[in-house]
Design an enzyme around this catalytic site. Structure first.
Site, mmCIF file in Angstrom:
data_model
loop_
_atom_site.group_PDB
_atom_site.id
_atom_site.type_symbol
_atom_site.label_atom_id
_atom_site.label_comp_id
_atom_site.label_asym_id
_atom_site.label_seq_id
_atom_site.Cartn_x
_atom_site.Cartn_y
_atom_site.Cartn_z
ATOM 1 N N GLY A 242 61.811 -29.520 23.166
ATOM 2 C CA GLY A 242 61.286 -29.483 24.521
ATOM 3 C C GLY A 242 59.768 -29.499 24.593
ATOM 4 O O GLY A 242 59.065 -29.255 23.606
ATOM 5 N N HIS A 243 59.280 -29.732 25.805
ATOM 6 C CA HIS A 243 57.842 -29.900 26.015
ATOM 7 C C HIS A 243 57.041 -28.664 25.621
ATOM 8 O O HIS A 243 57.432 -27.533 25.832
ATOM 9 C CB HIS A 243 57.531 -30.315 27.459
ATOM 10 C CG HIS A 243 57.999 -29.345 28.501
ATOM 11 N ND1 HIS A 243 57.858 -29.595 29.836
ATOM 12 C CD2 HIS A 243 58.594 -28.136 28.419
ATOM 13 C CE1 HIS A 243 58.333 -28.588 30.537
ATOM 14 N NE2 HIS A 243 58.790 -27.697 29.692
ATOM 15 N N ASN A 244 55.887 -28.928 25.000
ATOM 16 C CA ASN A 244 54.922 -27.911 24.573
ATOM 17 C C ASN A 244 55.449 -26.982 23.496
ATOM 18 O O ASN A 244 54.861 -25.929 23.230
ATOM 19 C CB ASN A 244 54.401 -27.100 25.762
ATOM 20 C CG ASN A 244 53.504 -27.918 26.668
ATOM 21 O OD1 ASN A 244 53.911 -28.297 27.773
ATOM 22 N ND2 ASN A 244 52.306 -28.222 26.205
#
Length: 332
Positions: A242-244
């Protein structure tokens, strides 16, 4: 067909040769499927009992082996049979798909693309504006590299891969078929008038060196900054990052596992198959998350967790044993 004497193989593995063998070895194979001209391996003493019934003429074995090879058969003793087997497989590996020309004429390559020496680009690829490709990169057919992305020296990009804009791949990486690097993170906000409103994802993805991303796996771009996969990480097929999220060095994620947004994996973390990690959690260095587990809070360094929700593996196994006894008692 490749063929090696047992001595030539041992010269590569640098083990201790036990026994003699007259014929050459033509390929490696599983112990139970091997024929007379093949070599297998015994990585655990519990498999010693299968040696006599195997037709393999040779085997790579650990130093603690408790049996003899027999007549016209041989063992190569090593400290780590599985590691030695990986060297053997490299020895017998067939050549990868070949390129008739370095850059196929059907590849669509923008004028601003920089391509290093020795790089090969297959049919139907698209390389957008300001893409930078290092030296000795292999890009198989139908790969998409969007604007301002980059690929480091010696990397291999298999067919169907998409690297979206501004994402960066390190040196000696392998991206397997249909991996997607830099798709939008899963970010939405509820609005009474419009329903779910998309939150723009303006960050990117940065993969370190020697990273391997499995087929159909996805690494989402960051909302603000970068999603980072550190040097030496190995990601299996059908994995979601997932993002970041931030992965340290040498992390492993097995198939169907997933990280929600802003997860941190410190160095050497192992995530078992189908495990899921809640957003904004940290898994400490050297920790292991068992297959199918659901992590809902931070995991200290070096710990092994299991279950849903994930707890210390010993406690999870104890709980399961107690539950099993209770169920059995109710059936009486």
């Amino acid at each position: 067909m490749k063929s090696y004497s047992i001595q030539e193989i041992n010269n590569v593995l640098k083990g201790t040769l036990i026994g003699t063998l007259s014929q050459n070895i033509t390929s490696p194979e599983q112990l139970e499927l091997a024929s007379e001209n093949q070599i297998s391996f015994i990585g655990n003493k519990k498999y010693e009992k299968y040696w006599n019934s195997s037709k393999a003429s040779a085997a790579i074995v650990n130093e603690d082996i408790g049996i003899e090879p027999g007549t016209n058969r041989a063992f190569i003793k090593v400290k780590n049979a599985e590691l030695a087997m990986s060297q053997l497989l490299e020895l017998f590996a067939p050549a990868p798909p070949q390129f008739d020309i370095d850059v196929h004429p059907t590849a669509c390559i923008h004028d601003t693309v920089i391509i290093g020496e020795g790089t090969k680009i297959g049919a139907g690829c698209y390389l957008g504006p300001n893409v930078v490709i290092g030296k000795n990169v292999t890009i198989y057919p139908n790969v998409t590299l969007l604007d301002y992305s980059s690929i480091g020296n010696g990397s291999t990009i298999w067919s169907g891969v998409v690297v979206r804009e501004r994402c960066h791949i390190g040196n000696d990486c392998i991206l397997h078929p249909n991996a997607t690097i830099g798709a939008d993170g899963f970010g939405f906000s509820f609005c009474n008038e419009k329903g779910l409103v998309k939150i723009p994802q303006i960050g990117n993805v940065v993969l370190g060196n020697n990273v391997e991303i499995g087929a159909n796996s996805c690494v989402d771009r960051g909302k603000f900054s970068s999603t980072v996969v550190g040097d030496g990480c190995k990601i299996d097929n059908l994995v979601q990052i997932g993002h970041n999220s931030k992965l340290g060095r040498f992390c492993i994620m097995a198939g169907h596992s997933g990280l929600a947004g802003s997860v941190t994996l410190e160095d050497g973390v192992v995530i078992g198959g189908s495990a899921s990690i809640k957003d904004h959690t940290t898994i400490g260095a050297g920790a292991t998350v068992g297959a199918g587990s659901g992590v809902t809070c931070d995991v200290p360094a070096g710990k092994v967790v299991l279950g849903y929700p994930a707890i210390a593996a010993k406690d999870a196994l104890r709980q399961w044993a107690i539950l099993k006894r209770l169920v059995n008692e109710t059936r009486k």
